[in-house]
Scaffold this active site. Sequence first.
Site, short mmCIF file in Angstrom:
data_model
loop_
_atom_site.label_atom_id
_atom_site.label_comp_id
_atom_site.label_asym_id
_atom_site.label_seq_id
_atom_site.Cartn_x
_atom_site.Cartn_y
_atom_site.Cartn_z
N ASP A 89 0.88 -1.21 -0.09
CA ASP A 89 0.31 -0.15 -0.05
C ASP A 89 0.79 1.29 0.19
O ASP A 89 1.41 1.43 0.51
CB ASP A 89 -1.04 0.04 1.14
N ARG A 131 -0.76 -0.79 -8.89
CA ARG A 131 -2.62 0.30 -8.41
C ARG A 131 -2.65 1.81 -8.24
O ARG A 131 -1.77 1.97 -7.86
CB ARG A 131 -2.85 -0.49 -6.79
C1 LIG Z 1 -8.97 -0.94 -3.20
C2 LIG Z 1 -8.85 -0.01 -2.81
C3 LIG Z 1 -6.58 0.40 -1.98
C4 LIG Z 1 -6.56 1.75 -1.41
N1 LIG Z 1 -4.99 1.44 -1.83
C5 LIG Z 1 -5.11 3.03 -0.95
C6 LIG Z 1 -3.27 3.19 -1.07
O1 LIG Z 1 -2.57 1.95 -0.66
N2 LIG Z 1 -3.25 4.15 -0.56
C7 LIG Z 1 -4.27 5.47 -0.51
O2 LIG Z 1 -3.60 6.44 -0.42
N3 LIG Z 1 -5.20 5.24 -0.61
C8 LIG Z 1 -5.85 4.09 -1.77
N4 LIG Z 1 -6.87 4.22 -1.50
C9 LIG Z 1 -8.09 4.93 -1.19
C10 LIG Z 1 -8.40 6.25 -2.50
O3 LIG Z 1 -6.85 6.88 -2.45
C11 LIG Z 1 -8.90 7.24 -1.93
O4 LIG Z 1 -9.02 7.84 -0.85
C12 LIG Z 1 -10.70 6.32 -2.35
O5 LIG Z 1 -10.62 5.21 -3.01
C13 LIG Z 1 -12.12 7.37 -2.44
O6 LIG Z 1 -11.38 7.99 -3.79
P1 LIG Z 1 -12.11 7.01 -5.39
O7 LIG Z 1 -11.83 7.15 -6.31
O8 LIG Z 1 -13.21 6.13 -4.59
O9 LIG Z 1 -13.21 8.91 -5.91
P2 LIG Z 1 -14.15 9.71 -3.96
O10 LIG Z 1 -14.50 10.72 -5.43
O11 LIG Z 1 -13.51 9.78 -2.84
O12 LIG Z 1 -15.45 8.17 -4.19
C14 LIG Z 1 -16.51 8.09 -5.32
C15 LIG Z 1 -17.95 7.61 -3.96
O13 LIG Z 1 -17.67 6.16 -3.11
C16 LIG Z 1 -18.00 6.20 -1.80
N5 LIG Z 1 -16.65 6.28 -1.62
C17 LIG Z 1 -15.38 6.68 -2.03
N6 LIG Z 1 -14.38 6.34 -1.20
C18 LIG Z 1 -14.91 6.09 0.65
C19 LIG Z 1 -14.29 5.63 1.82
N7 LIG Z 1 -13.95 5.46 2.29
N8 LIG Z 1 -15.84 5.45 2.76
C20 LIG Z 1 -16.87 5.47 2.47
N9 LIG Z 1 -17.30 5.90 0.93
C21 LIG Z 1 -16.18 5.95 0.18
C22 LIG Z 1 -18.56 8.56 -1.87
O14 LIG Z 1 -19.43 8.43 -1.47
C23 LIG Z 1 -18.37 8.61 -3.53
O15 LIG Z 1 -19.31 8.81 -3.24
C24 LIG Z 1 -7.10 2.79 -1.78
C25 LIG Z 1 -9.11 2.49 -2.03
C26 LIG Z 1 -8.87 1.71 -3.26
C27 LIG Z 1 -10.16 1.19 -3.48
#
Ligand SMILES: Cc1cc2nc3c(=O)[nH]c(=O)nc-3n(C[C@H](O)[C@H](O)[C@H](O)COP(=O)(O)OP(=O)(O)OC[C@H]3O[C@@H](n4cnc5c(N)ncnc54)[C@H](O)[C@@H]3O)c2cc1C
Length: 309
Positions: free
Chosen positions: A135, A185
């Site tokens: 991560d 990723r």
């Molecule tokens: C499989 C996976 C692995 C990840 N690994 C990392 C990593 O190694 N390092 C890192 O910095 N970040 C990581 N992230 C988090 C990522 O960086 C974002 O902070 C997070 O995914 C929200 O961004 P989004 O692209 O989904 O868009 P957004 O516009 O934030 O979200 C789209 C929609 O999904 C919903 N949503 C999104 N995230 C969440 C949540 N956590 N809880 C509740 N609702 C939510 C929102 O309400 C919104 O409606 C990871 C995410 C995923 C899916």
Amino acid sequence: MRSLTTEYHSGKEGLAVISRVLRVAPRKLVWQVARRYIAGPTLVDAVATIRSLNDVGFTTAVSYLGEHATTLTDCDQALHMYQEVLELIRTLRLRASLSVKPSQLGLKLHYHAFLDRAGALLAQAESLGTFVRWDMEDASCTHCTLEAYRALQRRYPNTGVVLQASLRRSLEDARRLSATPANVRVCKGAYREPADIAHHRREAIRQGYVQILRILLRAGCFVGIATHDAVLISAAKRLIEMYRVPPTQYEFEVLLGVRPERAQRLLADGHPVLVYVPFGQQWFEYSTRRFDENPQLLWTIARATLLGR
Ligand SMILES: Cc1cc2nc3c(=O)[nH]c(=O)nc-3n(C[C@H](O)[C@H](O)[C@H](O)COP(=O)(O)OP(=O)(O)OC[C@H]3O[C@@H](n4cnc5c(N)ncnc54)[C@H](O)[C@@H]3O)c2cc1C
């Protein structure tokens, strides 16, 4: 550290304040909502969740909650837990890989101590035919994590890393990674970083995300498309089609419990989809970060409290 996505919901700052208040709320109450995002406190809980996801066609990445180990004993405890997870993956034939925070295995304590533990985990994973992704944590870890990934990947091909589209350096990192058949990723980035190193505007982050995807997919890297953002999911689908990327070279990745309808739809359309499955005793800390990212969840808690369900 506040999450970047809190900024996206600028009109909801009041809720974000409540989110901080919730950090002192009874754990039982927080669990009412948190259980949607966490398999549970034990490995048995994780296995049950993985099985039910595997049964309907999802692959999974298991993450043992906890970060920033403060002693090498903490690192060894996390390493042993992940080794136990690997054994169970093999014995129970689960479709699961590992997703590990490097600081859990000591990246912030001692670089070489981290490399030793990471190498031990990768050797075991390789012998069992499993994969380990590192991560990406806050920006103080970016350089070391990428360096460690390059060093480890030379010996163990069963490993991958993460790029955060919000960081300005990530485009250049994507170019460098695309020179080898890297496994990356791509996510937006969950940490709020200063403006000189990170984009804060939603559109700039989305633009960066798509540019990184384009570089990596064109170069033939394996790409984990980690997002729940419908705009980015559509853009990714267009790139996959344009570059004729086979399903062996990419997967969509989602967090357990977040926008499950989008993950189901992707799966039904024939895309490979991985669900990130966190488990462990430190579920409370993980959950309060989720509430920061999506303060609307607090209404769910309030409703559950007032209505008793
Ligand atoms: C499989 C996976 C692995 C990840 N690994 C990392 C990593 O190694 N390092 C890192 O910095 N970040 C990581 N992230 C988090 C990522 O960086 C974002 O902070 C997070 O995914 C929200 O961004 P989004 O692209 O989904 O868009 P957004 O516009 O934030 O979200 C789209 C929609 O999904 C919903 N949503 C999104 N995230 C969440 C949540 N956590 N809880 C509740 N609702 C939510 C929102 O309400 C919104 O409606 C990871 C995410 C995923 C899916």
